[in-house]
Scaffold this active site. Structure first.
Site, PDB file in Angstrom:
ATOM      1  N   PRO A 246     -12.439  34.399  -1.414  1.00  0.00           N
ATOM      2  CA  PRO A 246     -11.647  33.178  -1.614  1.00  0.00           C
ATOM      3  C   PRO A 246     -12.200  32.341  -2.763  1.00  0.00           C
ATOM      4  O   PRO A 246     -13.339  32.537  -3.197  1.00  0.00           O
ATOM      5  CB  PRO A 246     -11.782  32.444  -0.263  1.00  0.00           C
ATOM      6  CG  PRO A 246     -12.315  33.447   0.693  1.00  0.00           C
ATOM      7  CD  PRO A 246     -13.100  34.431  -0.098  1.00  0.00           C
ATOM      8  N   PRO A 247     -11.418  31.389  -3.258  1.00  0.00           N
ATOM      9  CA  PRO A 247     -11.918  30.520  -4.335  1.00  0.00           C
ATOM     10  C   PRO A 247     -13.100  29.683  -3.867  1.00  0.00           C
ATOM     11  O   PRO A 247     -13.151  29.222  -2.734  1.00  0.00           O
ATOM     12  CB  PRO A 247     -10.702  29.627  -4.656  1.00  0.00           C
ATOM     13  CG  PRO A 247      -9.516  30.361  -4.122  1.00  0.00           C
ATOM     14  CD  PRO A 247      -9.999  31.131  -2.944  1.00  0.00           C
ATOM     15  N   GLY A 250     -18.431  31.530  -4.943  1.00  0.00           N
ATOM     16  CA  GLY A 250     -19.580  31.819  -5.799  1.00  0.00           C
ATOM     17  C   GLY A 250     -19.515  33.128  -6.539  1.00  0.00           C
ATOM     18  O   GLY A 250     -20.571  33.663  -6.908  1.00  0.00           O
ATOM     19  N   LYS A 251     -18.329  33.662  -6.797  1.00  0.00           N
ATOM     20  CA  LYS A 251     -18.233  34.937  -7.517  1.00  0.00           C
ATOM     21  C   LYS A 251     -18.714  34.796  -8.962  1.00  0.00           C
ATOM     22  O   LYS A 251     -19.513  35.606  -9.437  1.00  0.00           O
ATOM     23  CB  LYS A 251     -16.780  35.440  -7.474  1.00  0.00           C
ATOM     24  CG  LYS A 251     -16.260  35.674  -6.066  1.00  0.00           C
ATOM     25  CD  LYS A 251     -14.844  36.221  -6.079  1.00  0.00           C
ATOM     26  CE  LYS A 251     -13.851  35.194  -6.589  1.00  0.00           C
ATOM     27  NZ  LYS A 251     -13.758  34.019  -5.707  1.00  0.00           N
ATOM     28  N   THR A 252     -18.234  33.773  -9.640  1.00  0.00           N
ATOM     29  CA  THR A 252     -18.670  33.555 -11.025  1.00  0.00           C
ATOM     30  C   THR A 252     -20.141  33.164 -11.078  1.00  0.00           C
ATOM     31  O   THR A 252     -20.864  33.564 -12.000  1.00  0.00           O
ATOM     32  CB  THR A 252     -17.806  32.465 -11.679  1.00  0.00           C
ATOM     33  OG1 THR A 252     -16.424  32.813 -11.552  1.00  0.00           O
ATOM     34  CG2 THR A 252     -18.148  32.313 -13.145  1.00  0.00           C
ATOM     35  N   HIS A 467      -1.498   6.817  18.539  1.00  0.00           N
ATOM     36  CA  HIS A 467      -1.217   8.204  18.118  1.00  0.00           C
ATOM     37  C   HIS A 467      -2.527   8.982  17.931  1.00  0.00           C
ATOM     38  O   HIS A 467      -2.690  10.085  18.479  1.00  0.00           O
ATOM     39  CB  HIS A 467      -0.411   8.170  16.807  1.00  0.00           C
ATOM     40  CG  HIS A 467      -0.069   9.530  16.274  1.00  0.00           C
ATOM     41  ND1 HIS A 467       1.193  10.063  16.360  1.00  0.00           N
ATOM     42  CD2 HIS A 467      -0.826  10.474  15.649  1.00  0.00           C
ATOM     43  CE1 HIS A 467       1.199  11.267  15.805  1.00  0.00           C
ATOM     44  NE2 HIS A 467      -0.018  11.532  15.367  1.00  0.00           N
ATOM     45  N   GLU A 468      -3.462   8.411  17.184  1.00  0.00           N
ATOM     46  CA  GLU A 468      -4.705   9.123  16.911  1.00  0.00           C
ATOM     47  C   GLU A 468      -5.580   9.215  18.154  1.00  0.00           C
ATOM     48  O   GLU A 468      -6.260  10.229  18.357  1.00  0.00           O
ATOM     49  CB  GLU A 468      -5.470   8.427  15.776  1.00  0.00           C
ATOM     50  CG  GLU A 468      -4.741   8.391  14.445  1.00  0.00           C
ATOM     51  CD  GLU A 468      -4.371   9.776  13.945  1.00  0.00           C
ATOM     52  OE1 GLU A 468      -5.087  10.742  14.271  1.00  0.00           O
ATOM     53  OE2 GLU A 468      -3.366   9.897  13.221  1.00  0.00           O
ATOM     54  N   HIS A 471      -4.559  12.218  20.195  1.00  0.00           N
ATOM     55  CA  HIS A 471      -5.199  13.462  19.733  1.00  0.00           C
ATOM     56  C   HIS A 471      -6.643  13.534  20.227  1.00  0.00           C
ATOM     57  O   HIS A 471      -7.083  14.582  20.732  1.00  0.00           O
ATOM     58  CB  HIS A 471      -5.203  13.511  18.197  1.00  0.00           C
ATOM     59  CG  HIS A 471      -3.859  13.715  17.581  1.00  0.00           C
ATOM     60  ND1 HIS A 471      -3.016  14.736  17.936  1.00  0.00           N
ATOM     61  CD2 HIS A 471      -3.214  13.026  16.595  1.00  0.00           C
ATOM     62  CE1 HIS A 471      -1.911  14.678  17.211  1.00  0.00           C
ATOM     63  NE2 HIS A 471      -2.002  13.637  16.396  1.00  0.00           N
TER      64      HIS A 471
END
Length: 683
Positions: A246-247, A250-252, A467-468, A471
């Site tokens: 995934p982006p 750390g590939k680069t 509302h929160e 949750h």
């Protein structure tokens, strides 16, 4: 003597073979190549000079000839009244040159040959008034001019041509890229950059959270340094390594670490650098890249975002020639064709392996495919250690806790959190970065920036608070739910409020109970609004969207519905850029589609009823916690647990207190300027 010198000779040859600076000489930096370049430039300037002289002589040869005659021949022409006009030029030696024009051509003997003369020149010596009277009597028109230097005349004649040719050479050199690699005639040249010793290096010590990938790449480097150790058992050098993930994982960075560790030339280029608007440029650049690499072998070539050039062939919907396909074909041939590129290893990176051409992925081109996935908790802790090496940390900072509280984040996200924490600490004028800064930075990255300037009415704030809190309470009541990390009614991003839940550990597969718990938690906000205010608002739009997506995946993808059983009904759509079918026909009947909709609706309604039932059973707690949230605007998980147990909240949390202690005020600390607050809290 000869026996002892032979090993030294072999050793020096070996060192020379693996000298990273040798690539500069092989690429055109040697004295011989510089000599050839200088000789070529001298030859070009000689040709330009000869061409200029030839053009000048040709132009002057087309002019009317001026014949030199003797003074006696001039006297005869004057007496015969054949002179029409004259120009008298006085030289610096006080003699006079007369350039005259005859009324008609006259045959005159010049240097032993008879010439037809129309224009002549002769020297007059001394010019007096009597001579002028004779010219006037003969009707001759004359004028005086200042004599010019012959060299000056030549220079004035050649100067425009020199200017034109100089401008032509200048623009041609600019177009050919003499001063850079962006000229109009240098499109076919590779834009790969060679890493030099002067550039800052990244080593494997700077990379954390990707141990398997580091192991594979370390083996490649060891192979380049000592190939005999691997070849003695018949092993061959790998031709390519493909980094998948995934982006932000750390590939680069891994490729940069390989460049820092390897004692061989390292070329880096992006996949997008191959393709241009001109046909054939991409393939030419691929050829040029591998020609440079072969001269510097053994070497490494890194191609970042290879999916830009390596996408599946057959992408053209209308057929015809595709420049990108031609570039890919050339890349395939160079990596494994008739001509072997021994000593050239390709390292490529992409986050879209699904769109790559199968011919590019086969063994012999990319022999190894290394997955660089999101790091686990140990990897995240290592990444935190790498990025906080140069940051002064407070005593309360616990990197292990931070690693556990950031599941699913990639290395780039963690680096962003560390950077944001350092900026927040500097904003507070603190000499250390505390846990308070890290928590705020984590909330900023995960939930978005706070929009404190947004004006919200009291009624809307109250509805957001209920509302929160709906949750958050459901997240506390259900055993399989992820722990509540923080609940806030301060607008963040595009949301008016937010409840953040973070799992205690990394999860790679999810049970049906866990997914149903997630749906119940998402439906709890709408249930709280309906239960308290007996109304419906648009604030639950995103919750309903996410809950519907999970329910549909349960039915169509994961086979978790009782009505339809373990059957996959998902309609897969091919990507448009692959050139395949844009959409596929539905692979089930209309009755099945209705059954899918019924099953999805049943899951959502059951979850909503479950959330409403739990909140109605604890409605007093919902009222009390919603009012506290309305006052404090932000509650973390620990504070929520204290409120559920019926305890009172302290005025300041431990993290806030440590942050206050680290603030510098006029050269001192906050503890020195306000000891009563610090001492009271410590008690």
């Amino acid at each position: 003597m000869s026996d002892s010198s032979e090993p030294q000779k072999n050793k020096s040859n070996k060192d020379k073979k693996f000298n990273p600076l040798g690539d500069f000489n092989r690429m055109g930096g040697s004295g011989k190549d510089q000599q050839l370049k200088m000789m070529r430039n001298i030859f070009i300037w000689i040709i330009l000079f000869v061409t200029t002289i030839t053009i000048y002589m040709f132009m002057h040869s087309s002019q009317k000839p001026v014949w030199p005659i003797t003074y006696s021949q001039y006297q005869k022409l004057l007496n015969d009244n054949q002179i029409y006009s004259a120009v008298i030029k006085k030289s610096q030696l006080n003699d006079f040159d007369m350039q005259g024009e005859l009324k008609q051509k006259v045959n005159i003997e010049i240097e032993g040959q008879l010439r037809e003369v129309k224009t002549f020149t002769t020297k007059l010596g001394v010019l007096d008034t009597k001579t002028e009277e004779i010219w006037a009597s003969k009707g001759i028109e004359w004028k005086y001019e200042e004599a010019e230097s012959p060299l000056w005349n030549v220079l004035l004649s050649i100067a425009p041509w020199i200017l034109i040719i100089g401008l032509y050479v200048f623009f041609m050199r600019r177009m050919q890229g003499a001063g850079g690699a962006k000229g109009i005639f240098s499109f076919g040249k590779s834009r790969a950059k060679l890493l030099t010793d002067g550039q800052s290096k990244v080593t494997f010590q700077d990379v954390a959270g990707a141990d398997e990938a580091k192991y594979e790449l370390e083996e490649i480097i060891e192979f380049l340094k000592d190939p005999a150790r691997f070849q003695k058992l018949g092993g061959k050098i790998p031709k390519g390594v493909l980094l998948l993930g995934p982006p932000g994982t750390g590939k680069t960075l891994l490729a940069r670490a390989v460049a820092g560790e390897a004692n061989v030339p390292f070329y880096s280029i992006s996949g997008a650098d191959f393709v241009e608007m001109f046909v054939g440029v991409g393939a030419s650049r691929v050829r040029d890249l591998f020609e440079q690499a072969k001269k510097s072998s053994p070497c490494l070539v890194f191609i970042d975002e290879i999916d830009a050039v390596g996408r599946h062939r057959g992408a053209g919907l209308g057929g015809g020639h595709d420049e990108r396909e031609q570039t890919l074909n050339q890349l395939l041939v160079e990596m494994d064709g008739f001509e072997q590129n021994s000593g050239v290893i390709i390292i490529a990176a992409t986050n879209r392996p699904d769109v790559l051409d199968p011919a590019l992925l086969r063994a012999g081109r990319f022999d190894r495919q290394v997955v660089v996935d999101r790091p686990d908790v140990k990897g995240r802790e290592g990444i935190f250690k790498v990025h906080t090496k140069t940051i002064p940390l407070g005593d309360d900072v616990n990197l292990e806790v931070l690693a556990k509280g950031t599941p699913g984040l990639a290395g780039a996200d963690i680096a962003n959190i560390v950077n944001e924490a350092a900026l927040l600490g500097a904003r507070r004028n603190s000499d250390k970065v505390t846990m308070y800064d890290f928590e705020n930075a984590k909330d900023k990255v995960l939930m978005g920036i706070e929009r404190k300037s947004m004006v919200i009415s009291d009624k809307e704030k109250e509805m957001t608070s209920y509302h929160e809190m709906g949750h958050a309470l459901i997240g506390k009541f259900l055993e399989d739910a992820d722990p509540v990390h923080k609940v806030t009614i301060i607008p963040r991003g595009r949301a008016l409020g937010m409840t953040s839940q973070l799992p205690l550990e990394d999860k790679h597969s999810f049970s049906r109970t866990y997914i149903e718990t997630r749906i119940i938690t998402l439906m709890a906000g709408r249930a709280a609004e309906k239960l308290i205010f007996d109304t419906l608002t648009t604030g639950a739009a995103n919750d309903i969207e996410r809950a519907t997506l999970l329910a549909r995946k349960m039915v169509c993808d994961w086979g978790m519905s009782e009505e339809l059983g373990p059957v996959r009904y998902a309609n897969t759509q091919e990507e448009v850029f692959l050139g395949r079918e844009i959409s596929q026909p539905r692979d089930h009947s209309e009755n099945t589609a209705q059954a899918i909709d019924t099953a999805v609706r049943r899951i959502l309604l059951t979850a909503y009823e479950r959330a409403e039932f739990l909140l109605s059973d604890h409605i007093d707690m919902l009222h009390r916690l919603a009012k506290i949230l309305l006052e404090r605007e932000v509650l973390d998980g620990d504070e929520l647990d204290m409120l559920i147990r019926g305890e009172e909240l302290p005025p300041l949390s431990k993290q806030t207190l440590e942050a206050l202690k680290s603030i510098n005020i006029d050269g001192g600390s906050f503890a020195d300027s306000a000891p009563h607050i610090v001492d009271k809290k410590d008690e």
